[in-house]
Enzyme design. Structure first.
Site: not given
Ligand code: GTP
Ligand code: SPV
Ligand code: MN
Length: 606
Positions: A211, A218, A238, A261, A264-266, A377, A503, A506
């Site tokens: 980032g 970002k 975002h 974190a 979103k990716t999940n 991270n 997960y 949802n």
């Molecule tokens: P960025 O890339 O930082 O923007 O993150 P993100 O929003 O894409 O988050 P991501 O999907 O990578 O999930 C971040 C963390 O949250 C991981 O450790 C996942 O395992 C956890 N997580 C995701 N979805 C859930 C959920 O529905 N329940 C719980 N308890 N944890 C979750």
């Molecule tokens: C975030 O932190 O929201 C991410 C990772 O998606 S980064 O590219 O470092 O911003």
């Molecule tokens: Mn992000």
């Protein structure tokens, strides 16, 4: 100075004079030994990868187990975004607003020029042209990043549509985002990530972290693009974008904003539970959405990116099978642990750590140490086409029409599993008052509750009050607005554990949203929004006691009064730009919570 275009012609690979002049200007300042224009070809990737391995920037992983996969170990001081070192440098401080660090553009340029002077001596400056958004789309934008980091180049190659295609799209235009990235010595005391929206310019020094250093993400696609969106009448958010396909084959597109974190990716590549035969989630994007009003009066979204920069820990075959499969090949891992046979490992992978594991810093890991083997991270960079849930609509120059917008945070209490807004203003209020507990994606304490409006606190490139006003104003342009929901996967019970399994499960919440959109679910009105009636959530096959469902959906008036108090403090902090409409809405909800006004169901016209 040797100037190598990756083509045989003597001529420059670009017909943009503005680009040529700028590259020459930056090279004259930073004084690299060589300037390399990236063409984005396979041959170039091979060459850069080999160079990165030779230089120790990448470690080749077991090519039988993970073909095309490499590991990068960052400087231990450089593992997450550093928000305190991130600046918005507008001529007037008020335009950056109270939630951004501001510094004077003239002084900041002078300071950065001092730091950049001769900074690439002995190094190569790579010219990385890239397109954000589908090629040829009027919604897409061109950026060019000048960087002295091969790690950045190889990541940009995955994350964006990079190379000659971008130069072709740019043509002879001078309209592109200018990004300068210089690694320096990675000393946090000499680290600055600076944005100059008035010049469509980003300068980042002293960090190689995603980032901070992949300037497309970002820095451009959110901080700068949010300003472009304000000025041009669209939204840079975002947000993930997913397609929810029903057994009848109809696809509904949903955009969702969760802080870093927070899932979103999940969610973007969720595998539905076995009971949801015929349902499918497809991924358009996992982190960023650019949304404009289409000719049909709906909100249309494109994912400006071309890959995913995802969180590794917590990713397992059980939590996210699609992600586990997509990182099996052609992926760059950063700061994960490495097994003795050259494979990767992280906490929450759901496989036991093998003997002889090396931690993210390359040290022998001992379970007893109590330290994490992978950095919390740690990340993977993977092309979006690796994802078996990838939606071909991600390449559609028109984008996809959005039927629902979701806001969500990481909240141990207060916020129920799902809440629907009664109208657009209420939805904007939900987004504007969002709170979330901090995560490892940014340097600093983890687990501290902070207001993170629309998950944009660290990413909005202008005054947050003006940003809220922009969201409110957008309603006038959207004839058929999406429904706005709020979710919380992270509510905890008295035992301190998450109440909701999250997960794939949802999917059950997404289905309720769909039922609301199509008028099949009535919901239950509360002062803070509409929650599902317990009978409306499809919990078939889920082993969750009814008491837990009730707890997950509960709206506790005392907690919500405290929540509205905290929102009031936040609105105060925004100051004079804070829209009155949202303050009034806060008052109205508070009255309803206090029993002084009837609970609103759905406002006319939403
Ligand atoms: P960025 O890339 O930082 O923007 O993150 P993100 O929003 O894409 O988050 P991501 O999907 O990578 O999930 C971040 C963390 O949250 C991981 O450790 C996942 O395992 C956890 N997580 C995701 N979805 C859930 C959920 O529905 N329940 C719980 N308890 N944890 C979750
Ligand atoms: C975030 O932190 O929201 C991410 C990772 O998606 S980064 O590219 O470092 O911003
Ligand atoms: Mn992000």
């Amino acid at each position: 100075m040797e100037v190598t275009a990756n083509r045989n012609e003597k001529s420059s690979p670009t017909s943009s004079r503005a680009l040529r002049d700028w590259v020459n200007e930056v090279a004259a300042l930073t004084k690299p030994d060589a300037v390399v224009w990236c063409d984005g070809s396979e041959a170039e990737k091979k060459r850069f990868t080999a160079q990165a391995v030779d230089a120790g920037i990448l470690i080749e992983l077991n090519q039988k187990k993970r073909p095309g996969c490499y590991l990068h170990r960052s400087d231990p001081n450089d593992v997450a975004r550093t928000e305190q070192l991130t600046f918005v440098c507008t001529p007037n401080k008020i335009d950056a607003g109270p939630t951004n660090n501001w510094s004077d553009p003239t002084e900041t340029y002078a300071k950065l020029h001092g730091m950049l002077d001769g900074s690439m001596r002995g190094r190569t400056m790579y010219v990385v042209p890239y397109v954000m958004g589908p090629l040829g789309s009027p919604l897409s934008k061109v950026g060019v990043e000048l960087t002295d980091s091969l790690y950045v180049v190889l990541n940009m190659r995955i994350m964006t549509r990079m190379g000659q295609a971008a130069l072709d799209q740019l043509g002879d235009s001078a309209d592109f985002n200018r990004g300068i990235h210089c690694t320096l010595d990675l000393n946090p005391d000499r680290r600055l990530i600076c944005h100059f929206p008035q010049d469509n310019m980003i300068i980042s020094v002293g960090s190689g972290y995603g980032g901070n250093a992949l300037l497309s993400k970002k820095c451009f696609a959110l901080r700068i693009a949010s300003v472009l969106g304000r000025d041009e009448g669209w939204l840079a958010e975002h947000m993930l974008i997913l397609g929810l396909q029903s057994p009848e084959g109809e696809t509904t597109y949903i955009a969702a904003a969760f802080p870093s974190a927070c899932g979103k990716t999940n969610l973007a590549m969720l595998t539905p539970p076995a009971e949801f035969q015929g349902w499918k989630v497809t991924t358009v994007g996992d982190d960023i959405a650019w949304m404009r009003v289409g000719p049909d009066g709906r909100l249309w979204a494109v994912n400006p990116e071309n890959g995913y920069f995802g969180v590794a820990p917590g990713t397992s075959a059980k939590s996210n099978l699609n992600a586990m499969k997509m990182v099996e090949h052609d992926t760059i891992f950063t700061n994960v642990a490495m097994t003795p046979d050259g494979d990767v490992w992280w906490e929450g992978m759901d496989v036991p750590p093998p003997d002889g594991l090396l931690d993210w810093q390359g040290r022998r890991w001992k379970k007893e140490s109590g330290e994490k083997a992978a950095h919390p991270n740690s990340r993977f960079t993977t092309p979006m086409r690796n994802n078996s849930a990838w939606s071909p609509q991600a390449d559609d120059p028109r984008g996809v029409p959005i039927s629902a917008v979701i806001f969500g945070g990481r909240r141990a209490s207060t916020v129920p599993l799902v809440l629907e807004s009664i109208d657009w203003t209420h939805g904007v209020f939900m987004g504007a008052t969002m709170g979330s507990e901090t995560t490892a994606a940014a340097a600093g304490a983890v687990g501290v509750l902070r207001r993170d409006p629309m998950a944009m606190l660290p990413f909005c490139g202008y005054n947050m009050g003006d940003y809220f006003a922009h969201w409110l104003k957008m309603r006038g342009a959207i004839k058929n607005p999406p429904r706005i929901f709020m979710v919380n996967w992270f509510r905890k019970g008295a035992d301190g554990n998450f109440i909701w399994p999250g997960y794939g499960e949802n999917m059950r919440v997404l289905k309720w949203m769909l039922d609301r959109i199509h008028g099949r679910a009535k919901g239950r009105a509360t002062p803070v929004g509409i929650v599902p009636d317990e009978t409306e959530l499809d919990l078939n096959g889920l082993d969750l006691p009814q008491s837990a469902t009730r707890e997950a959906l509960a709206v506790n008036p005392a907690e919500w009064k405290a929540e509205l108090e905290s929102a009031a403090e936040f609105f105060e902090k925004i100051g004079p730009t804070m829209p009155k409409e949202l303050k009034d809405r806060r008052q109205a909800i508070l009255k309803s919570l206090n029993g002084e006004a009837p609970t609103q169901r759905v406002a006319a016209g939403r």
